[in-house]
Design an enzyme around this catalytic site. Structure first.
Site, PDB file in Angstrom:
ATOM      1  N   GLU A 204       1.385  -0.893  -0.234  1.00  0.00           N
ATOM      2  CA  GLU A 204      -0.426   0.270  -0.040  1.00  0.00           C
ATOM      3  C   GLU A 204       1.232   1.561   0.054  1.00  0.00           C
ATOM      4  OE1 GLU A 204      -3.199   0.872  -0.402  1.00  0.00           O
ATOM      5  OE2 GLU A 204      -3.605  -1.615  -0.137  1.00  0.00           O
TER       6      GLU A 204
HETATM    7  C1  LIG Z   1       2.729  -9.975   0.303  1.00  0.00           C
HETATM    8  C2  LIG Z   1       2.531  -8.840  -0.550  1.00  0.00           C
HETATM    9  C3  LIG Z   1       0.600  -8.415  -0.463  1.00  0.00           C
HETATM   10  C4  LIG Z   1       0.993  -7.305  -1.725  1.00  0.00           C
HETATM   11  N1  LIG Z   1      -0.482  -7.083  -2.918  1.00  0.00           N
HETATM   12  C5  LIG Z   1      -0.692  -6.440  -3.385  1.00  0.00           C
HETATM   13  C6  LIG Z   1      -1.686  -6.494  -4.317  1.00  0.00           C
HETATM   14  O1  LIG Z   1      -2.750  -7.232  -3.613  1.00  0.00           O
HETATM   15  N2  LIG Z   1      -1.743  -5.910  -5.083  1.00  0.00           N
HETATM   16  C7  LIG Z   1      -0.532  -5.174  -5.875  1.00  0.00           C
HETATM   17  O2  LIG Z   1      -0.958  -4.373  -6.557  1.00  0.00           O
HETATM   18  N3  LIG Z   1      -0.016  -4.972  -5.605  1.00  0.00           N
HETATM   19  C8  LIG Z   1       0.607  -5.900  -3.895  1.00  0.00           C
HETATM   20  N4  LIG Z   1       1.406  -6.388  -3.447  1.00  0.00           N
HETATM   21  C9  LIG Z   1       2.887  -4.843  -4.086  1.00  0.00           C
HETATM   22  C10 LIG Z   1       3.181  -3.910  -3.254  1.00  0.00           C
HETATM   23  O3  LIG Z   1       2.248  -3.225  -2.638  1.00  0.00           O
HETATM   24  C11 LIG Z   1       4.204  -3.712  -3.880  1.00  0.00           C
HETATM   25  O4  LIG Z   1       5.633  -4.433  -3.447  1.00  0.00           O
HETATM   26  C12 LIG Z   1       5.011  -2.287  -2.956  1.00  0.00           C
HETATM   27  O5  LIG Z   1       4.161  -1.070  -3.492  1.00  0.00           O
HETATM   28  C13 LIG Z   1       6.123  -1.382  -3.077  1.00  0.00           C
HETATM   29  O6  LIG Z   1       6.908  -1.779  -4.477  1.00  0.00           O
HETATM   30  P1  LIG Z   1       7.620  -3.064  -5.275  1.00  0.00           P
HETATM   31  O7  LIG Z   1       7.710  -4.469  -4.374  1.00  0.00           O
HETATM   32  O8  LIG Z   1       7.412  -3.324  -6.746  1.00  0.00           O
HETATM   33  O9  LIG Z   1       9.201  -1.641  -5.201  1.00  0.00           O
HETATM   34  P2  LIG Z   1       9.779  -0.301  -5.607  1.00  0.00           P
HETATM   35  O10 LIG Z   1       8.975  -0.001  -6.434  1.00  0.00           O
HETATM   36  O11 LIG Z   1      11.259  -1.152  -6.609  1.00  0.00           O
HETATM   37  O12 LIG Z   1      10.595  -0.176  -4.553  1.00  0.00           O
HETATM   38  C14 LIG Z   1      11.376  -0.880  -3.489  1.00  0.00           C
HETATM   39  C15 LIG Z   1      12.105   0.651  -2.607  1.00  0.00           C
HETATM   40  O13 LIG Z   1      12.129   1.689  -3.219  1.00  0.00           O
HETATM   41  C16 LIG Z   1      11.736   3.234  -2.223  1.00  0.00           C
HETATM   42  N5  LIG Z   1      11.251   3.630  -4.096  1.00  0.00           N
HETATM   43  C17 LIG Z   1      10.939   3.604  -5.155  1.00  0.00           C
HETATM   44  N6  LIG Z   1      10.308   4.774  -5.409  1.00  0.00           N
HETATM   45  C18 LIG Z   1      11.405   5.642  -4.560  1.00  0.00           C
HETATM   46  C19 LIG Z   1      10.600   7.319  -4.848  1.00  0.00           C
HETATM   47  N7  LIG Z   1       9.926   7.862  -5.762  1.00  0.00           N
HETATM   48  N8  LIG Z   1      11.204   8.289  -3.792  1.00  0.00           N
HETATM   49  C20 LIG Z   1      11.781   7.280  -2.861  1.00  0.00           C
HETATM   50  N9  LIG Z   1      11.369   6.046  -2.392  1.00  0.00           N
HETATM   51  C21 LIG Z   1      11.597   5.601  -3.787  1.00  0.00           C
HETATM   52  C22 LIG Z   1      10.701   2.943  -2.113  1.00  0.00           C
HETATM   53  O14 LIG Z   1      10.040   3.441  -0.815  1.00  0.00           O
HETATM   54  C23 LIG Z   1      11.361   0.940  -1.724  1.00  0.00           C
HETATM   55  O15 LIG Z   1      11.351   0.967  -0.390  1.00  0.00           O
HETATM   56  C24 LIG Z   1       2.353  -7.079  -2.479  1.00  0.00           C
HETATM   57  C25 LIG Z   1       3.272  -7.460  -1.648  1.00  0.00           C
HETATM   58  C26 LIG Z   1       3.605  -8.409  -1.172  1.00  0.00           C
HETATM   59  C27 LIG Z   1       4.854  -8.474  -0.413  1.00  0.00           C
END
Ligand SMILES: Cc1cc2nc3c(=O)[nH]c(=O)nc-3n(C[C@H](O)[C@H](O)[C@H](O)COP(=O)(O)OP(=O)(O)OC[C@H]3O[C@@H](n4cnc5c(N)ncnc54)[C@H](O)[C@@H]3O)c2cc1C
Length: 598
Positions: A443
């Protein structure tokens, strides 16, 4: 196995004595939300969580979900528990009566969500996602879409999901590759791969309604070109005057993830292959609709952090009273035993009281924020509505990030109190920490919440949103400075002054260089959260003092509130000063490194 007793007295205290929620509900015309009804609902929800959901928490964690031949099986007992949950009307607690819901306040569903999260966070994911889907369709869907989907979602016989994430995009949704091609009949053919989709496939409901973000062929680049679609697992059809699940649609689960926590919640790869979908709202305006879902969902995730902290706290307390190790430094506390219970040791107490001050303070803050959802939805006066929306928007990133960070820390502290026994899986304590960890990430990762706070919410409406919080706090301080609460108000007023100073610093520096605001953002969010929880502790101390002065009992309950407020002001709130100093140090200590120095 872990213990859990729903904290009903604490809910009652906050709702009735601190927030006076009953009066507000009456003013909002929520006539069914009488104190008696709400009390009965709280009790019943507490019983359900204690008796039906808690017993499945550890076994659900050990068994996890299983994926076989395209089908996802939830752990033993989940299907039966979900059926009881559904039949009890819990899925549609806040849904509109026109669509078969109970129309009860969101404040009430926050209490329910907390209890569900304490007893079984993984179970709560299934109805939690449905509530998000309900909300997005209710606010942005056409009348036909509402008639088709909302009664099923509020009943719980169909469930919902939120399909945003793809392998190459999480935070940056502008990178979405899933495509939607218009078909002649007004529907769309959608193709792409979504990952990490909670409740994407499972065996609890007859149908699953996926809300999918995708791009139209002529969409502008980035987040401005995203549209939102309804993509049902089974296409709805009418049979004997009833809507039922019809033909299978082209959206299939390809795999489930093996993960650290919430193992009983299925996390799915969803493949869309020419799946039929229908646009919700306008083309390319999907992010707006999705934000509706995300704001409520962010509050829901905050409450997950709180719920896990609550059960961790309860189990830490019961263990600390039971576990005999060492003697009290000031002399033997219990000579009949071979050693004293570890609760006599100041360091163990520090862990316990830090958890207690957080969960009780955060509960009050969470319920206050949820109350804004009710006011926003039901107030007849547009000014009142606007004030509630402003406060809600401001506080959402704060509660999402802080409740989940502090919630995880609380689960970790509970493990510390349990010592090595907390690290052993069969005792069920380490599960709380594993389950809590994801709340800091999904989220919108917590760093992104902090950016939302400084980048969007602080400047929103020329600072009007901010004033919705600052003004009542300043008024409370002015009113209570010299009275019974003076000893609590004084340290709080200092921290509040520093928060105002930090706000000015960020607003000014951030204009010239956005890295300045971003570098300060997490410290600022935490400082803000500490002040917000401190404000709730003042309000609780005031309500408890009034009860004590009136001779109303139970005395120990109210006296403990005042003592916990003192603990918070003297032992926790000083952290705000550290954050203040880190903010004032500016961005240079962070940004002054070349890539080769990492
Ligand atoms: C168990 C689980 C359930 C989930 N359920 C859902 C779901 O129901 N529906 C859905 O759509 N998704 C879901 N997700 C996905 C989840 O919302 C994402 O994993 C999350 O939004 C982060 O995206 P990412 O993993 O690609 O990390 P990334 O976007 O790659 O980010 C990695 C790190 O970099 C930081 N970062 C990235 N961009 C920036 C920026 N511009 N400025 C500063 N810091 C930044 C982030 O804060 C993070 O710490 C789920 C994930 C898990 C693991």
């Amino acid at each position: 196995m872990p213990v859990y007793a729903a904290p009903l007295d604490n809910f009652r205290f906050v709702m009735n004595d601190v927030l006076k929620a009953g009066d507000i509900f009456a003013k909002l015309g929520l006539d069914d939300a009488t104190p008696d009804v709400l009390d009965a609902v709280l009790e019943e929800a507490g019983r359900f969580c204690e008796n039906e959901l808690l017993p499945l928490n550890l076994s659900g964690d050990i068994e996890g979900c299983v994926f076989e031949n395209g089908v996802v099986r939830t752990p033993k007992g989940f299907k039966e528990a979900y059926e009881k949950f559904r039949e009890g009307g819990w899925v549609g607690l806040t849904a509109a009566p026109d669509f078969g819901g109970q129309g009860l306040p969101h404040t009430m569903s926050s209490a329910l969500d907390e209890m569900v999260s304490s007893a079984n966070t993984a179970f709560g994911m299934y109805p939690g996602l449905s509530a998000g889907a309900y909300r997005a369709i209710a606010q942005h869907g056409s009348d036909e879409q509402k008639q088709l989907y909302l009664p099923k979602l509020s009943d719980g016989i169909w469930s919902g999901t939120m399909c945003l994430t793809e392998p190459q995009c999480g935070t940056d949704l502008g990178l979405i590759r899933t495509r939607a091609i218009p078909a002649e009949d007004g529907s769309y053919k959608i193709t792409g791969t979504k990952i990490f989709i909670s409740a994407g496939e499972h065996d609890l409901t007859e149908n699953i309604i996926h809300l999918v973000l995708a791009k139209l062929p002529d969409a502008p680049g980035g987040t401005r070109g995203i549209s939102l679609f309804i993509v049902p697992k089974f296409l709805p059809k009418e049979e004997n005057g009833e809507i039922v699940a019809g033909a299978r649609n082209g959206i299939f689960c390809g795999a489930i993830e093996h993960k650290m926590g919430i193992k009983a919640s299925s996390t799915c790869v969803m493949n869309l292959d020419d799946a039929t979908g229908w646009l919700i709202g306008e083309p390319n305006k999907g992010m707006r609709a999705m934000f509706t879902m995300m704001n409520a969902a962010r509050l829901g995730v905050a409450i997950q952090g709180l719920g896990l902290a609550e059960i961790a706290y309860q189990n830490a307390v019961s263990y600390a009273k039971d576990r005999l190790q060492g003697r009290a430094l000031t002399g033997v506390a219990d000579a009949t035993k071979s050693a004293d219970p570890i609760i006599v040791h100041p360091d163990v107490r520090k862990n316990l009281l830090t958890m207690k001050a957080f969960v009780e303070g955060a509960r009050a803050l969470g319920l206050w924020v949820s109350l804004q959802l009710d006011i926003e939805e039901h107030a007849s006066d547009p000014k009142e509505q606007e004030a509630a929306s402003d406060l809600l928007a401001l506080m959402t990133p704060i509660v999402k990030a802080y409740f989940t960070d502090a919630g995880f820390e609380a689960t970790n502290a509970a493990m510390q109190v349990w010592g090595g026994h907390g690290y052993i899986r069969d005792n069920g304590i380490e599960q709380f920490a594993r389950d809590a960890r994801i709340t800091q990430i999904y989220e919108g990762a917590n760093g992104i919440q902090a950016l939302d706070l400084v980048g969007r919410k602080l400047p929103a409406n020329m600072g009007r949103s901010l004033r919705r919080f600052f003004h009542p706090v300043a008024a409370f301080i002015a009113e209570n400075q010299g009275g019974d609460l003076a000893a609590l108000v004084e340290p709080f007023a200092k921290a509040f002054g520093k928060l105002q100073q930090a706000t000015g610093f960020i607003a000014q520096k951030g204009l010239a260089n956005p890295d300045e605001a971003a570098a300060a953002s997490t410290s600022y969010l935490r400082m803000f959260a500490l002040v917000a929880i401190g404000f709730m502790w003042l309000r609780m101390a005031k309500a408890a003092t009034a009860k004590l002065s009136a001779g109303e009992g139970p005395e120990s309950f109210y006296a403990s509130k005042v003592k916990t407020a003192r603990f918070f002001m003297t032992k926790i709130l000083p952290e705000a000063e550290q954050h203040f100093r880190a903010i004032m140090a500016g961005s240079k200590p962070l940004m002054d490194f070349g890539l080769d120095e990492f």
